[in-house]
Design an enzyme around this catalytic site. Structure first.
Site, PDB file in Angstrom:
ATOM      1  N   PRO A  89      15.335  39.293  58.588  1.00  0.00           N
ATOM      2  CA  PRO A  89      15.621  38.042  57.417  1.00  0.00           C
ATOM      3  C   PRO A  89      15.797  38.796  55.885  1.00  0.00           C
ATOM      4  CG  PRO A  89      13.598  37.995  58.738  1.00  0.00           C
ATOM      5  CD  PRO A  89      13.943  39.401  59.101  1.00  0.00           C
ATOM      6  N   GLY A  93      11.274  40.906  51.931  1.00  0.00           N
ATOM      7  CA  GLY A  93      10.325  41.987  51.598  1.00  0.00           C
ATOM      8  C   GLY A  93      10.480  42.972  53.135  1.00  0.00           C
ATOM      9  N   LEU A  94      11.235  42.783  54.017  1.00  0.00           N
ATOM     10  CA  LEU A  94      11.151  43.579  54.910  1.00  0.00           C
ATOM     11  C   LEU A  94      12.522  44.796  54.749  1.00  0.00           C
ATOM     12  CD1 LEU A  94      10.775  40.951  57.737  1.00  0.00           C
ATOM     13  CD2 LEU A  94       9.130  42.315  56.783  1.00  0.00           C
ATOM     14  N   GLY A  95      12.892  44.890  53.695  1.00  0.00           N
ATOM     15  CA  GLY A  95      13.989  45.917  53.464  1.00  0.00           C
ATOM     16  C   GLY A  95      15.231  45.790  53.833  1.00  0.00           C
ATOM     17  N   SER A  96      15.947  44.432  54.381  1.00  0.00           N
ATOM     18  CA  SER A  96      17.183  44.015  54.935  1.00  0.00           C
ATOM     19  C   SER A  96      18.203  44.989  54.185  1.00  0.00           C
ATOM     20  CB  SER A  96      17.657  42.889  54.769  1.00  0.00           C
ATOM     21  OG  SER A  96      17.528  42.071  53.765  1.00  0.00           O
ATOM     22  N   ALA A  98      18.214  47.949  52.325  1.00  0.00           N
ATOM     23  CA  ALA A  98      18.223  49.314  52.559  1.00  0.00           C
ATOM     24  C   ALA A  98      18.532  49.595  53.993  1.00  0.00           C
ATOM     25  CB  ALA A  98      16.744  49.827  52.196  1.00  0.00           C
ATOM     26  N   ALA A  99      17.980  48.766  54.906  1.00  0.00           N
ATOM     27  CA  ALA A  99      18.537  48.935  56.153  1.00  0.00           C
ATOM     28  C   ALA A  99      19.876  48.869  56.575  1.00  0.00           C
ATOM     29  CB  ALA A  99      17.495  47.951  57.088  1.00  0.00           C
ATOM     30  N   ASP A 140      11.109  52.047  50.063  1.00  0.00           N
ATOM     31  CA  ASP A 140      11.880  51.148  51.030  1.00  0.00           C
ATOM     32  C   ASP A 140      12.912  52.096  51.755  1.00  0.00           C
ATOM     33  OD1 ASP A 140      10.926  48.819  50.109  1.00  0.00           O
ATOM     34  OD2 ASP A 140      12.451  47.459  50.177  1.00  0.00           O
TER      35      ASP A 140
END
Ligand code: PMV
Length: 308
Positions: A89, A93-96, A98-99, A140
Site C-alpha cells: 500500500p 509507512g510500509l516503504g513502498s 524505497a521498495a 527505509d
C-alpha cells in the site's frame, strides 16, 4: 526476468528515534515491489500502478534512479521495458517508494548483466529517497536493500540485527491517513512545552528498544511482546496513538497477541501485533472484524548478525 524488493515496518522506537534513541525496523518479505524486464526498442519504465511511462532524462525520481543505477553499474542503456508494480500500500509507512526504487535498480542490473554491490545500491536508492522525502534518515532504504532487521540510531552507522528464532506478526491498517510530519510536530511541541514530562518517556522508549534487541537475538517472543506493549504505552503518553489504534491493539491482545503497538507515525496508519504462529490467522480475522482496512501476517525469519 524479474526483480523484487520487500516492504518494511518499524518494530520499536519510532518518534523517540528523532531525539537520538535507537529504533528497530524490519523487512516485510511477503509484501513486495516487482520489476519485470522485457525486450523493447527503447529503454522505458512502465509504472503499472499509476499508468505512467517514464523515460530517461525526465524529472521523475524513478528516471533519476535509472540514471544513477546505470552510472553506478558503469553500463550502457539497455533496450528493455521495465514494468513496475507493488503489492505494498502506498503512503502507509510500509516503504513502498524505497521498495519500488530497489526493485527497479535490481531489474536494471539484471538487464545489463551486472551485479550490485549492496552498499552502492543502498546509496543509489537513498539518493532517490531524498527526492521523495527531503532529509530521510536512510532507515527505509537500508532495511529494504539489505532485507534484514536494522538497528538504527541517528548519525551512527546502521547495523543489521541478530534474530534468534522466527517471529510472527500481524500488521493491520486503521485505514486512517495520518501524515508522519504532523505527529512528529506534535511530539516536538509537547517536548518544548513539557520537557520534564516528555524526556523520561523518550528515554524509556530507548531503553525498551535496547531490551527488544536482546529479545530478538535470544529468540524470546514473550519478552519482546512485553517490550512492545510498554513501548505502546509510551507512544500513547506522547499523544500519537488514537481510538482506532487502541481498539485494534486491544483486540489483538484479547485474541492472544504477545504484544501490540502502533507502528510509524501513529494517530492512524498501521499497528503491529506479535503473535504465536498458530494464532496469526485468528488474530488477522479478528482485526478485520474490528474494523481494520487491511490486515496481513508476516514472519521475521531467523538470521545471523552482520555489520554493514
Ligand atoms: O511512518 P514511518 O514508517 O515512515 O515512520 C516514521 C517514524 C518516526 O519516528 C515517527 C519519524 C522519523 O522520522 O523517524
Amino acid at each position: 526476468m524479474q526483480a523484487s524488493a520487500s516492504a518494511k515496518i518499524i518494530l520499536m522506537g519510532e518518534h523517540a528515534v528523532v531525539y537520538g534513541t535507537p529504533s528497530i525496523a524490519m523487512p516485510i518479505t511477503e509484501l513486495r515491489a516487482w520489476a519485470e524486464v522485457n525486450p523493447a526498442e527503447q529503454f522505458q519504465i512502465e509504472a503499472l500502478d499509476t499508468g505512467q511511462t517514464i523515460r530517461l532524462g525526465g524529472n521523475e525520481p524513478l528516471a533519476r534512479l535509472a540514471e544513477l543505477s546505470l552510472q553506478a553499474l558503469k553500463a550502457d542503456v539497455p533496450q528493455v521495458r521495465i514494468s513496475l508494480r507493488a503489492d505494498i500500500p502506498i503512503a502507509s509507512g510500509l516503504g513502498s517508494g524505497a521498495a519500488l526504487s530497489t526493485a527497479l535498480a535490481r531489474a536494471i542490473a539484471l538487464a545489463c548483466g551486472r551485479d550490485w554491490d549492496v552498499e552502492v545500491l543502498n546509496n543509489v536508492v537513498y539518493q532517490v529517497e531524498k527526492l521523495y522525502h527531503g532529509t530521510p534518515s536512510g532507515v527505509d532504504n537500508t532495511v529494504i536493500v539489505y532485507e534484514k532487521p536494522i538497528w538504527f540510531v541517528r548519525q551512527r552507522p546502521i547495523e543489521t540485527l541478530d534474530v534468534g528464532t522466527d517471529f510472527h506478526f500481524v500488521v493491520a491498517d486503521t485505514g486512517i491517513p495520518a501524515p508522519t510530519y504532523e505527529s512528529v510536530g506534535a511530539v516536538r511541541r509537547l517536548l518544548e512545552t513539557k520537557p520534564e514530562y516528555v524526556r523520561p518517556i523518550i528515554d524509556n522508549i530507548g531503553y525498551l528498544t535496547e531490551q527488544a534487541r536482546s529479545c530478538l537475538a535470544r529468540g524470546e517472543a514473550e519478552e519482546l511482546g512485553h517490550r512492545m506493549n510498554a513501548n505502546q504505552e509510551c507512544l500513547r503518553q506522547l499523544t500519537v496513538s488514537s481510538d482506532e489504534l487502541e481498539n485494534l491493539i486491544r483486540v489483538a491482545r484479547n485474541h492472544g497477541a504477545l504484544g501490540a503497538k502502533l507502528s510509524g507515525g501513529g494517530r492512524g496508519g498501521n499497528m503491529l501485533a506479535l503473535v504465536f504462529e498458530q494464532d496469526a490467522e485468528k488474530i488477522r480475522l479478528a482485526l478485520l472484524s474490528a474494523g481494520a482496512r487491511r490486515a496481513f501476517v508476516t514472519r521475521l525469519a531467523r538470521t545471523g548478525e552482520r555489520k554493514l
